[in-house]
Design an enzyme around this catalytic site. Structure first.
Site, PDB file in Angstrom:
ATOM      1  N   HIS A 159      -7.040  -4.615  10.302  1.00 17.31           N
ATOM      2  CA  HIS A 159      -6.791  -4.383   8.875  1.00 17.31           C
ATOM      3  C   HIS A 159      -5.522  -5.086   8.405  1.00 17.31           C
ATOM      4  O   HIS A 159      -4.603  -5.326   9.177  1.00 17.31           O
ATOM      5  CB  HIS A 159      -6.800  -2.889   8.520  1.00 17.31           C
ATOM      6  CG  HIS A 159      -5.621  -2.077   8.936  1.00 17.31           C
ATOM      7  ND1 HIS A 159      -5.740  -0.821   9.500  1.00 17.31           N
ATOM      8  CD2 HIS A 159      -4.284  -2.293   8.844  1.00 17.31           C
ATOM      9  CE1 HIS A 159      -4.548  -0.319   9.737  1.00 17.31           C
ATOM     10  NE2 HIS A 159      -3.638  -1.191   9.353  1.00 17.31           N
ATOM     11  N   ASN A 161      -7.335  -2.660  14.363  1.00 17.45           N
ATOM     12  CA  ASN A 161      -8.734  -2.980  14.035  1.00 17.45           C
ATOM     13  C   ASN A 161      -8.827  -4.189  13.114  1.00 17.45           C
ATOM     14  O   ASN A 161      -9.870  -4.453  12.522  1.00 17.45           O
ATOM     15  CB  ASN A 161      -9.424  -1.768  13.397  1.00 17.45           C
ATOM     16  CG  ASN A 161      -8.763  -1.340  12.093  1.00 17.45           C
ATOM     17  OD1 ASN A 161      -7.797  -1.963  11.632  1.00 17.45           O
ATOM     18  ND2 ASN A 161      -9.262  -0.272  11.491  1.00 17.45           N
ATOM     19  N   ASP A 216       0.816  -1.214   0.000  1.00 21.45           N
ATOM     20  CA  ASP A 216       0.000   0.000   0.000  1.00 21.45           C
ATOM     21  C   ASP A 216       0.851   1.266   0.000  1.00 21.45           C
ATOM     22  O   ASP A 216       2.070   1.211   0.164  1.00 21.45           O
ATOM     23  CB  ASP A 216      -0.957   0.001   1.207  1.00 21.45           C
ATOM     24  CG  ASP A 216      -0.260  -0.409   2.515  1.00 21.45           C
ATOM     25  OD1 ASP A 216       0.975  -0.290   2.606  1.00 21.45           O
ATOM     26  OD2 ASP A 216      -0.953  -0.854   3.441  1.00 21.45           O
ATOM     27  N   GLU A 226      -9.399  -1.918   5.376  1.00 20.14           N
ATOM     28  CA  GLU A 226     -10.017  -1.627   6.668  1.00 20.14           C
ATOM     29  C   GLU A 226     -11.262  -2.495   6.861  1.00 20.14           C
ATOM     30  O   GLU A 226     -11.761  -3.093   5.883  1.00 20.14           O
ATOM     31  CB  GLU A 226     -10.411  -0.146   6.724  1.00 20.14           C
ATOM     32  CG  GLU A 226      -9.235   0.826   6.583  1.00 20.14           C
ATOM     33  CD  GLU A 226      -8.434   0.997   7.876  1.00 20.14           C
ATOM     34  OE1 GLU A 226      -8.518   0.123   8.778  1.00 20.14           O
ATOM     35  OE2 GLU A 226      -7.730   2.014   7.981  1.00 20.14           O
TER      36      GLU A 226
HETATM   37  C1  GLP Z   1      -0.220   0.213   8.622  1.00 21.08           C
HETATM   38  C2  GLP Z   1      -0.011  -0.491   7.272  1.00 21.08           C
HETATM   39  C3  GLP Z   1      -0.228  -1.960   7.411  1.00 21.08           C
HETATM   40  C4  GLP Z   1       0.445  -2.407   8.686  1.00 21.08           C
HETATM   41  C5  GLP Z   1      -0.370  -1.915   9.864  1.00 21.08           C
HETATM   42  C6  GLP Z   1       0.259  -2.154  11.217  1.00 21.08           C
HETATM   43  O1  GLP Z   1      -1.040   1.302   8.589  1.00 21.08           O
HETATM   44  N1  GLP Z   1      -0.738   0.008   6.159  1.00 21.08           N
HETATM   45  O2  GLP Z   1       0.276  -2.633   6.253  1.00 21.08           O
HETATM   46  O3  GLP Z   1       0.523  -3.794   8.756  1.00 21.08           O
HETATM   47  O4  GLP Z   1      -0.762  -0.582   9.674  1.00 21.08           O
HETATM   48  O5  GLP Z   1       1.304  -1.281  11.478  1.00 21.08           O
HETATM   49  P1  GLP Z   1       2.339  -1.496  12.653  1.00 21.08           P
HETATM   50  O6  GLP Z   1       3.197  -2.647  12.266  1.00 21.08           O
HETATM   51  O7  GLP Z   1       3.115  -0.206  12.706  1.00 21.08           O
HETATM   52  O8  GLP Z   1       1.557  -1.747  13.880  1.00 21.08           O
END
Ligand code: GLP
Length: 250
Positions: free
Chosen positions: A138, A136, A67, A143
């Protein structure tokens, strides 16, 4: 699907780097889909160290990121382009021609999404998709509510996600929209590895592993995948009860 639980973040990260490295050894031209966020940083450090110490080569592999924020140019400090360059692509011997991150500043985002999905198809499909998980549930930027049959598209970020990710934007909330590969794009991967670390992921992990398979918990879709592993540290597994196994390899 029984998640594998490791004692701490470092051990989890080493195990994740092992999975990537062994896929590379088995298939040097493998296609990977990979995440951003804080969770995979240890895995990327481990892979960069293996490149330096053991000459592990990424030169023939292909990479797709999951993404990117919509509206951010690739040189924006909070962009995933910059993150990937600093934490992985810039530290190993990837072939820039085989590295793909969605262009958040594309003049026609819909066309960018179509082109991205096409590039994944043309590459022969994803051999290993590594994912983090949002609080959440995702995955990528899919989402809650993301259709299980979705493909790469422009998505609207949840308010909670924009707040959590504000740390990358000097306290301002993250952009409202992003480009994300779809749920179906992820599920089409031949193997999926989800990483989660920390107590703030425990609820999302428990919902994904033990709750209903539902579009309200995007990561729950992975339970229908024939070749999926969850790699958790103990804190992320703390709401799971007995359904997890300590240490078994994925
Ligand atoms: C982000 C990314 C995801 C990621 C998630 C968790 O916003 N778009 O691909 O896996 O949120 O992030 P983190 O590893 O910093 O908790």
């Amino acid at each position: 699907m029984r998640p594998r639980v490791l004692p701490d973040y470092e051990t989890m990260s080493t195990a994740a780097a092992d999975v990537v490295a062994s896929k590379l050894r088995e298939k040097p031209h493998a296609v990977f889909m990979i995440p951003t966020g804080t969770t995979p940083l240890g895995m990327y450090r481990g892979l960069a160290a293996r490149h330096e110490r053991e000459g592990l080569s990424f030169a023939r592999a292909t990479f797709f990121n999951l993404d990117e924020y919509l509206g951010l140019p690739p040189d924006h400090p909070a962009s995933y382009h910059v993150y990937m360059q600093e934490n992985f692509y810039g530290r190993v011997d990837v072939d820039p021609e085989r590295v793909h991150v969605p262009d958040g500043s594309a003049p026609d985002p819909e066309a960018e999404c179509e082109q991205y999905e096409r590039a994944i198809r043309v590459s022969g499909g994803v051999d290993l998709c590594v994912l983090g998980i949002g609080r959440n549930g995702h995955i990528g930027f899919n989402e809650p509510g993301a259709p299980f049959d979705s493909r790469t598209r422009v998505v609207r970020l949840a308010e909670t996600t924009r707040r959590v990710n504000a740390t990358d934007f000097e306290g301002e909330r993250a952009p409202e929209r992003a480009i994300s590969v779809g749920m179906r794009t992820i599920s089409d991967s031949r193997k999926v590895l989800l990483l989660a670390s920390g107590a703030n992921k425990a609820r999302a992990v428990a919902a994904a592993v033990g709750g209903e398979v539902s579009e309200e918990v995007p990561a729950s879709a992975l339970r229908r995948h024939p070749n999926v592993s969850f790699l958790l540290d103990r804190d992320a597994a703390s709401a799971l009860g007995d359904s997890a196994s300590e240490g078994e390899p994925p």
